[in-house]
Design a protein around this motif. Structure first.
Motif, PDB file in Angstrom:
ATOM      1  N   MET A 227       0.752  -1.182  -0.391  1.00 27.02           N
ATOM      2  CA  MET A 227      -0.075  -0.169   0.181  1.00 27.02           C
ATOM      3  C   MET A 227       0.732   1.302   0.031  1.00 27.02           C
ATOM      4  N   GLN A 228       1.780   1.525   0.664  1.00 29.31           N
ATOM      5  CA  GLN A 228       2.301   2.533   0.965  1.00 29.31           C
ATOM      6  C   GLN A 228       3.262   2.698  -0.451  1.00 29.31           C
ATOM      7  N   ALA A 229       3.662   0.933  -1.597  1.00 35.21           N
ATOM      8  CA  ALA A 229       4.824   1.829  -2.210  1.00 35.21           C
ATOM      9  C   ALA A 229       3.314   1.887  -3.440  1.00 35.21           C
ATOM     10  N   GLY A 230       1.898   2.051  -3.255  1.00 34.67           N
ATOM     11  CA  GLY A 230       1.527   2.297  -4.238  1.00 34.67           C
ATOM     12  C   GLY A 230       0.841   4.268  -3.933  1.00 34.67           C
TER      13      GLY A 230
ATOM     14  N   GLY B 195      -3.216   7.835  -3.475  1.00 35.95           N
ATOM     15  CA  GLY B 195      -2.815   8.522  -4.415  1.00 35.95           C
ATOM     16  C   GLY B 195      -2.643   9.960  -5.477  1.00 35.95           C
ATOM     17  N   ILE B 196      -3.405   8.885  -6.166  1.00 39.04           N
ATOM     18  CA  ILE B 196      -4.173   9.619  -7.301  1.00 39.04           C
ATOM     19  C   ILE B 196      -4.838  11.404  -6.407  1.00 39.04           C
ATOM     20  N   VAL B 197      -5.823  10.398  -5.920  1.00 37.01           N
ATOM     21  CA  VAL B 197      -6.943  12.205  -4.579  1.00 37.01           C
ATOM     22  C   VAL B 197      -5.937  12.745  -4.080  1.00 37.01           C
ATOM     23  N   THR B 198      -4.322  11.724  -3.921  1.00 34.05           N
ATOM     24  CA  THR B 198      -4.005  13.135  -2.415  1.00 34.05           C
ATOM     25  C   THR B 198      -3.352  13.973  -4.175  1.00 34.05           C
ATOM     26  N   ALA B 199      -2.692  13.746  -5.079  1.00 37.12           N
ATOM     27  CA  ALA B 199      -2.386  14.618  -5.993  1.00 37.12           C
ATOM     28  C   ALA B 199      -3.708  15.788  -6.574  1.00 37.12           C
ATOM     29  N   ALA B 200      -4.413  14.980  -6.328  1.00 42.97           N
ATOM     30  CA  ALA B 200      -5.840  16.146  -6.945  1.00 42.97           C
ATOM     31  C   ALA B 200      -6.357  16.937  -6.340  1.00 42.97           C
ATOM     32  N   THR B 201      -6.069  16.486  -4.606  1.00 46.20           N
ATOM     33  CA  THR B 201      -7.757  17.464  -3.872  1.00 46.20           C
ATOM     34  C   THR B 201      -6.140  17.318  -2.616  1.00 46.20           C
ATOM     35  N   GLY B 202      -5.438  16.829  -2.224  1.00 43.04           N
ATOM     36  CA  GLY B 202      -4.114  17.295  -1.087  1.00 43.04           C
ATOM     37  C   GLY B 202      -4.648  16.682  -0.200  1.00 43.04           C
ATOM     38  N   VAL B 203      -6.056  15.698   0.091  1.00 46.35           N
ATOM     39  CA  VAL B 203      -7.035  15.158   0.687  1.00 46.35           C
ATOM     40  C   VAL B 203      -6.061  13.419   0.787  1.00 46.35           C
ATOM     41  N   PHE B 204      -6.233  13.464   1.496  1.00 42.21           N
ATOM     42  CA  PHE B 204      -5.261  11.383   1.749  1.00 42.21           C
ATOM     43  C   PHE B 204      -5.595   9.950   2.713  1.00 42.21           C
ATOM     44  N   ALA B 205      -7.037  10.431   2.578  1.00 37.04           N
ATOM     45  CA  ALA B 205      -8.210   9.959   3.497  1.00 37.04           C
ATOM     46  C   ALA B 205      -8.844   8.535   2.537  1.00 37.04           C
ATOM     47  N   ILE B 206      -9.101   8.978   1.252  1.00 40.54           N
ATOM     48  CA  ILE B 206     -10.188   8.388   0.972  1.00 40.54           C
ATOM     49  C   ILE B 206      -8.975   7.979  -0.444  1.00 40.54           C
TER      50      ILE B 206
ATOM     51  N   ALA C 284       4.669  11.956  -0.100  1.00 46.20           N
ATOM     52  CA  ALA C 284       4.399  11.649  -1.254  1.00 46.20           C
ATOM     53  C   ALA C 284       4.282  13.541  -2.116  1.00 46.20           C
ATOM     54  N   LEU C 285       3.319  13.838  -1.015  1.00 44.68           N
ATOM     55  CA  LEU C 285       2.694  14.501  -1.626  1.00 44.68           C
ATOM     56  C   LEU C 285       3.378  15.606  -1.818  1.00 44.68           C
ATOM     57  N   ALA C 286       4.674  15.792  -1.035  1.00 49.00           N
ATOM     58  CA  ALA C 286       5.533  17.207  -0.837  1.00 49.00           C
ATOM     59  C   ALA C 286       6.174  17.114  -2.013  1.00 49.00           C
ATOM     60  N   ALA C 287       6.543  15.409  -2.228  1.00 49.03           N
ATOM     61  CA  ALA C 287       7.497  15.396  -3.303  1.00 49.03           C
ATOM     62  C   ALA C 287       6.870  15.654  -4.583  1.00 49.03           C
ATOM     63  N   GLY C 288       5.666  15.290  -4.679  1.00 46.65           N
ATOM     64  CA  GLY C 288       4.431  16.057  -5.772  1.00 46.65           C
ATOM     65  C   GLY C 288       4.825  18.162  -6.379  1.00 46.65           C
ATOM     66  N   LEU C 289       4.844  18.369  -5.069  1.00 45.89           N
ATOM     67  CA  LEU C 289       4.075  19.655  -5.165  1.00 45.89           C
ATOM     68  C   LEU C 289       5.625  20.446  -5.421  1.00 45.89           C
TER      69      LEU C 289
ATOM     70  N   GLY D 207       1.322   6.349  -6.964  1.00 45.85           N
ATOM     71  CA  GLY D 207       0.379   6.976  -6.949  1.00 45.85           C
ATOM     72  C   GLY D 207       0.057   8.440  -7.247  1.00 45.85           C
ATOM     73  N   THR D 208       1.084   9.393  -5.998  1.00 44.71           N
ATOM     74  CA  THR D 208       0.995  10.519  -5.574  1.00 44.71           C
ATOM     75  C   THR D 208       1.523  11.254  -6.707  1.00 44.71           C
ATOM     76  N   ILE D 209       2.875  10.716  -6.795  1.00 46.49           N
ATOM     77  CA  ILE D 209       3.985  11.450  -7.904  1.00 46.49           C
ATOM     78  C   ILE D 209       3.404  10.870  -9.057  1.00 46.49           C
ATOM     79  N   GLY D 210       2.859  10.122  -9.216  1.00 42.65           N
ATOM     80  CA  GLY D 210       2.167   9.383 -11.139  1.00 42.65           C
ATOM     81  C   GLY D 210       1.703  10.928 -11.728  1.00 42.65           C
TER      82      GLY D 210
END
Length: 253
Positions: free
Chosen positions: A83-86, A146-157, A187-192, A90-93
C-alpha cells in the motif's frame, strides 16, 4: 503566478491560519484523522488548494509521525508495504500527469472528496479484506489514494476504509493510519516540488503552523476522554458535507 502572491494578501490573517490549524489538530487529536481534510478544506476557501497543501506539509508530517510512533511499527509496516508503494507511485505519478491542484476544477474535486469521505464515514458499511488479497488490493488502494492526494491534497480516501477492512485492533489501526498519512505527506511534498509548488517560504510558514497544530492535537487528545468520539465524529462529518457542498456550489454556480 508567484507562489507567494496569496500569502502577501494574507499577511494580516495569521490568526485565521492559526485557528484553522488549531481546529484541524483538535479533530485529529479526538478521532485520529482529519487534519488535512479540515485544514485544506478550510484554507481552500481563501487560497488555491496547492498552496493550502504546501502549508500542510510539516504539521501533517510531525503529527502523523507522532501518531505512528515506534511501538510495534515493523509488523504494521511489513503488512502495509504494498500500500505504501502504491501511495508513492500514485501521488507522484498523479502530480506529474495532473499537475498541482489549481483552478476551479481542483476546488470541485476537493469538495467532492470531502463529501465522499464524510458520507462514507456517516453511512459506509464495514467490510473485511481477505488476507490473500491484501498485497494486490493494498497496492491498488494505495495508488488510488495517491491519485486523490495529487488532485486534492486529501489522503483519507480510499485509504481509511481499506485500513478498517484489515481488522486491526484500535491501537494498530491508529498506527496504520499514521504510517499511511506519513507516506502520503512525504509523497505529496515530492509532488509539489515536482510542480514547483513548494518553496522554502512555504515551508517556513508551514513550520510556523506546527505550534497551533500541535496545541490543537494535544487539546483534542485531552478532550477524547471527556467527549463521546462517535458524537464528535458525526458532527465533524456533517460539517465536512456542508463544506464540500459549499465548495462545489461556489464553483459551479
Amino acid at each position: 503566478m508567484d507562489a507567494l502572491s496569496h500569502f502577501s494578501d494574507m499577511q494580516f490573517n495569521w490568526p485565521l491560519l492559526s485557528a484553522v490549524f488549531v481546529l484541524a489538530g483538535i479533530v485529529k487529536g479526538v478521532v485520529g484523522l482529519g487534519l488535512p481534510t479540515v485544514a485544506i478544506g478550510l484554507l481552500a476557501l481563501v487560497m488555491p488548494p496547492a498552496e493550502a497543501a504546501a502549508l500542510l506539509i510539516l504539521p501533517s508530517l510531525f503529527t502523523n509521525v507522532w501518531q505512528a510512533g515506534p511501538r510495534t511499527l515493523w509488523p504494521v509496516l511489513k503488512r502495509l508495504a504494498p500500500m505504501q508503494a502504491g501511495i508513492v507511485v500514485g501521488t507522484i505519478g498523479g502530480a506529474w500527469l495532473i499537475g498541482a491542484p489549481a483552478g476551479a476544477w481542483s476546488s470541485i474535486l476537493l469538495g467532492v472528496a470531502l463529501i465522499a469521505y464524510a458520507v462514507w464515514g456517516l453511512w459506509g458499511s464495514s467490510w473485511t479484506c481477505r488476507p490473500s488479497l491484501e498485497s494486490r488490493l493494498g497496492l491498488a488502494v494505495g495508488a488510488a489514494t495517491g491519485i486523490v492526494t495529487a488532485a486534492t491534497g486529501v489522503f483519507a480516501i480510499p485509504a481509511v476504509p481499506y485500513l478498517q477492512a484489515l481488522s486491526f485492533d484500535r491501537d494498530a489501526l491508529i498506527q496504520a493510519m499514521g504510517l499511511c498519512f506519513t507516506t502520503s505527506t512525504l509523497a505529496l511534498a515530492a509532488g509539489l516540488v515536482l510542480n514547483n509548488s513548494l518553496s522554502i517560504d512555504h515551508l517556513g510558514i508551514s513550520m510556523l503552523m506546527l505550534l497551533p497544530c500541535m496545541a490543537g492535537m494535544i487539546a483534542g487528545q485531552m478532550l477524547r476522554s471527556r467527549l463521546s468520539p462517535p458524537v464528535f465524529k458525526r458532527c465533524f462529518l456533517i460539517s465536512l458535507v456542508l463544506l464540500g457542498v459549499h465548495m462545489v456550489a461556489r464553483e459551479l454556480l
